[in-house]
Write a protein that holds these residues in place. Structure first.
Motif, short mmCIF file in Angstrom:
data_model
loop_
_atom_site.label_atom_id
_atom_site.label_comp_id
_atom_site.label_asym_id
_atom_site.label_seq_id
_atom_site.Cartn_x
_atom_site.Cartn_y
_atom_site.Cartn_z
N UNK A 134 0.82 -1.21 0.00
CA UNK A 134 0.00 0.00 0.00
C UNK A 134 0.86 1.26 0.00
N UNK A 135 1.94 1.22 0.78
CA UNK A 135 2.81 2.41 0.79
C UNK A 135 4.19 2.01 1.28
N UNK A 136 5.15 2.83 0.90
CA UNK A 136 6.51 2.63 1.39
C UNK A 136 7.14 4.01 1.51
N UNK A 137 7.52 4.35 2.77
CA UNK A 137 8.03 5.70 3.03
C UNK A 137 9.26 5.64 3.90
N UNK A 138 10.14 6.61 3.66
CA UNK A 138 11.24 6.75 4.59
C UNK A 138 10.75 7.61 5.76
N UNK A 139 10.97 7.19 6.96
CA UNK A 139 10.50 7.97 8.11
C UNK A 139 11.67 8.37 8.99
N UNK A 140 11.46 9.45 9.77
CA UNK A 140 12.45 9.74 10.82
C UNK A 140 12.08 8.82 11.98
N UNK A 141 13.05 8.29 12.64
CA UNK A 141 12.74 7.33 13.69
C UNK A 141 11.99 8.00 14.85
N UNK A 142 11.03 7.30 15.42
CA UNK A 142 10.35 7.81 16.60
C UNK A 142 11.23 7.50 17.81
N UNK A 143 10.90 8.11 18.95
CA UNK A 143 11.66 7.82 20.16
C UNK A 143 11.57 6.34 20.50
N UNK A 144 10.41 5.78 20.19
CA UNK A 144 10.23 4.36 20.47
C UNK A 144 11.25 3.54 19.69
N UNK A 145 11.43 3.90 18.37
CA UNK A 145 12.44 3.22 17.56
C UNK A 145 13.80 3.31 18.23
N UNK A 146 14.10 4.53 18.69
CA UNK A 146 15.43 4.76 19.27
C UNK A 146 15.61 3.94 20.53
N UNK A 147 14.59 3.97 21.39
CA UNK A 147 14.74 3.25 22.65
C UNK A 147 14.83 1.75 22.44
N UNK A 148 14.01 1.25 21.53
CA UNK A 148 14.07 -0.18 21.27
C UNK A 148 15.44 -0.55 20.72
N UNK A 149 15.93 0.29 19.85
CA UNK A 149 17.25 0.07 19.27
C UNK A 149 18.32 0.07 20.37
N UNK A 150 18.23 1.09 21.27
CA UNK A 150 19.25 1.21 22.32
C UNK A 150 19.18 0.05 23.31
N UNK A 151 17.95 -0.31 23.67
CA UNK A 151 17.80 -1.41 24.63
C UNK A 151 18.28 -2.72 24.02
N UNK A 152 18.00 -2.91 22.72
CA UNK A 152 18.47 -4.08 21.98
C UNK A 152 19.99 -4.15 22.03
#
Lengths: 316, 375
Positions: free
Chosen positions: A288-306
């Motif tokens: 349906x769609x494909x977009x480049x997004x700026x990461x949300x804080x949630x993305x960042x935190x999940x990434x950092x915790x990972x």
């Protein structure tokens, strides 16, 4: 040195063998809303309790409003406001009686108390409910009354421990407006939360995990500093199958599901886009769609915790 | 310091006033307990049910029995024909004592011989049995003495009794046990209400988390403790007044001594009891546990070790030493001195000193512990 700030240096708290808070440093500037994030048991409450002079640190120091938490706990207590995670006003007293009690305990004069009482009542929208028993108020109102009682004495620094837990989303919004108002008046607010979207309201924040600070900065800095690779958000049919196929591609670094969307962190945007289209065509899926997004804080935190847990695994 | 103490006291009073149940328990239950215990805890032995086996049925034997009936202590409820019947009645606890008069009662008396009468006593309750035997002895001796005196005068000797005595009973002339019990009850009731009320009210703050808002405020531990204690001390004193009034109205027990001394001693005792409650609140995390511990810690020692019912002097040595754990031990001596004897300070200054020591030490220890656990 400004006495409206919080300065934390190498603050540590051990309970027996367990280190709850491990040499953390941070500074909170005057008038800012400072977010303190982390999972339950990460060390948030222990830190707050030390900053409120309720708990002696094992090592390190902190100055709250210019007072050392170890040397001058009474001074610290007089200059802060604190709202606990669990409702802690007297449920068997009336709204008015709670206001009077806390006002007097903090040494307000008759005139001061009258003025602040009027302020709290209008702030918490409790006019006409002065003689209601506090326990009978709805949750959101109680929460606002609690905030009101915490700042009756006009503290320059306020600690809010999970102030919005158990409050419905609409009330959460109005509550954050109140917090913004306080900060607009120059009050320094340190707030803990586990609602990541609320972190966006903060001027500055730290993320704490297992007693360590794993990230600090403004929401904007956090989003741009840690995740350098592009993130694509796609909406497609059959999200789970799409994810398992995408994960096997060399350009896909990380995938995670956000609701009905898929977030894919990629090494190269162009090849990723064409790769995804190919996968969708080959498997009869719909894109349906494909977009480049700026990461949300949630993305960042999940990434950092990972990243943290990976670190631990390689170390262990 | 006073600046923050007053709001805490006011808040506490408001909470108590709102909790009508607790308020009623604190003020009315003591008087009710006095009412119940005053009537139920009665050690007076009167109207002893007695069976008589008169194997002679002569004028002489009837005259002897009359002495029992008129003594005021005995009710002859059965007249039997054999000792076997009497023992059956004792087995059924239908009577407390049985008297067996031999068939040769008057014959032996007339020939100046000693008569053996038999008294069977139910010894299940040793206290009562001892009292019953004492009464039987008194009635029998009186009758024997009359006979001896009559005999002496018959043979022309001067009618005289070598030693006579006149007993005057002080402090409690009617020998009513309720008079002895009322002061004990006051102590008992105050101990229970003070200990339980403080323990509960502090643990409730822990349970409901309200203590957290107090600990981050500038309120000192001592202000908090005093703010909790003052209202309960006031209420306990009111309860004490109600109990004393009730004791006067219901049982005619008057306070003979100084009201001021009574007030001071009661205040000291209340402080000691409240401190015990405070101490318990630092151990217990829930109101349920606090209630159980407080009830146990206040009731048992006050009931058993304070001299309320069981005299301390007749306890084994180690219990006598252990009895010092309860401040009620000292308070009771003072109370009995003031209420029953009307004696002054000189008679109980040692107990007063002990109470002061108790109040100070207990309050100190509990405050320190409270500070540590609450922060």
């Amino acid at each position: 040195m400004n006495n409206h700030t919080i300065e934390v240096e190498q603050l540590t708290k051990r309970f027996g063998d367990f280190t709850a808070v491990d040499h953390i440093d941070f500074t909170v500037k005057q008038g800012e809303i400072f977010g303190f994030l982390g999972a339950n048991g990460a060390g948030k409450s222990t830190t707050i309790r030390m900053l409120c002079a309720l708990l002696q640190p094992t090592e390190g120091t902190a100055r709250v409003g210019g007072h050392d938490i170890t040397d001058a706990p009474e001074k610290v207590k007089e200059s802060i406001g604190y709202m606990s995670q669990r409702f802690s006003l007297y449920e068997d007293l009336t709204v008015e009686e709670n206001i009077h009690f806390f006002g007097r305990v903090y040494g307000l004069t008759d005139a001061g108390l009258r003025e602040r009482k009027a302020w709290v009542l209008s702030m918490a929208n409790l006019h006409g409910r002065e003689t209601s028993i506090t326990g009978t108020l709805p949750g959101g109102w109680k929460q606002r009354l609690a905030l009101g009682c915490a700042v009756l004495h006009r503290p320059r620094i306020v600690f809010l421990d999970e102030p919005t837990s158990g409050v419905d989303p609409l009330m959460r919004r109005t509550f954050w407006e109140l917090i913004n108002e306080l900060s607009g008046e120059g009050v320094t607010v340190l707030v803990t939360t586990h609602f990541l979207e609320e972190a966006e309201y903060c001027n500055d924040l730290i993320l704490i995990n297992a007693g360590h600070i794993i990230a600090k900065g403004s929401p904007k800095e956090l989003k741009s500093d840690h995740i350098k690779t592009p993130i694509l958000e796609l909406q497609c049919s059959n999200v789970i199958e799409a994810m398992s196929r995408i994960e096997q591609e060399p350009w896909a670094l990380e995938t995670s599901v956000f609701g009905t969307n898929l977030h894919v962190s990629v090494s190269d945007e162009a090849s990723a886009r064409s790769g995804i289209r190919k996968i969708v065509e080959q498997n009869d899926m719909k894109l349906y769609s494909i977009d480049r997004i700026t990461p949300s804080l949630e993305d960042v935190f999940l990434y950092l915790l990972d990243r943290e847990s990976e670190k631990k695994e390689t170390m262990g | 310091m006073i600046r923050r103490l007053w709001p805490v006291i006011k808040k506490e009073f408001r909470q108590i006033r709102r909790d009508k149940r607790v308020l009623a328990i604190l003020t009315l239950v003591p008087a009710f307990l006095l009412f119940l215990n005053g009537y139920a805890l009665n050690f007076d032995v009167t109207h002893i049910r007695m069976a008589v086996v008169d194997l002679e049925k002569s004028g002489r034997s009837r005259e002897f029995l009359e002495g029992f009936k008129t003594s005021g202590y005995f009710d002859v409820v059965y007249n039997l024909n054999s000792a076997e019947e009497a023992s059956a009645l004792l087995d059924d606890a239908a009577v407390l004592a049985a008297l067996v008069i031999p068939p040769d009662f008057s014959r032996r008396l007339l020939s100046n011989q000693t008569v053996d009468i038999q008294v069977l006593v139910d010894g299940v309750n040793s206290n009562t049995a001892t009292t019953v035997i004492g009464y039987v002895q008194a009635v029998t001796l009186q009758y024997s003495r009359d006979i001896t005196l009559a005999t002496l005068s018959k043979i022309g000797r001067r009618n005289y009794l070598p030693i006579n005595y006149e007993a005057r009973i002080w402090y409690n002339p009617e020998l009513k046990s309720v008079k002895f019990l009322v002061p004990g009850l006051i102590g008992f009731i105050l101990a229970i209400t003070c200990v339980i009320a403080t323990a509960l009210s502090i643990v409730r703050e822990k349970e409901r988390n309200t203590i957290e808002q107090i600990t981050v405020s500038p309120v000192h531990a001592l202000e908090f403790i005093l703010g909790k204690m003052v209202p309960y001390a006031v209420i306990s004193l009111v309860a004490a007044v109600i109990v004393i009034l009730a004791a006067y109205v219901l049982f005619g027990v008057e306070v003979k001594g100084s009201y001021l001394n009574l007030f001071v001693a009661t205040l000291l005792f209340v402080i000691a009891a409240l401190s015990i409650g405070l101490f318990i609140s630092t151990i217990a995390e829930s109101q349920q546990v606090a209630f159980q511990v407080a009830a146990l810690a206040s009731m048992l020692p006050t009931l058993i070790l304070s001299g309320f019912i069981f005299p301390i002097r007749s306890m084994p040595l180690f219990l006598q030493i252990l009895s010092n754990i309860t401040p009620a031990k000292y308070y009771l001596v003072i109370l009995r001195g003031i209420i029953l004897k009307g004696v002054g300070f000189a008679a109980y200054w040692e107990q007063m000193l002990s109470l002061i020591l108790y109040a100070v030490v207990l309050l100190g220890i509990s405050s320190l512990r409270f500070r540590k656990t609450i922060g």
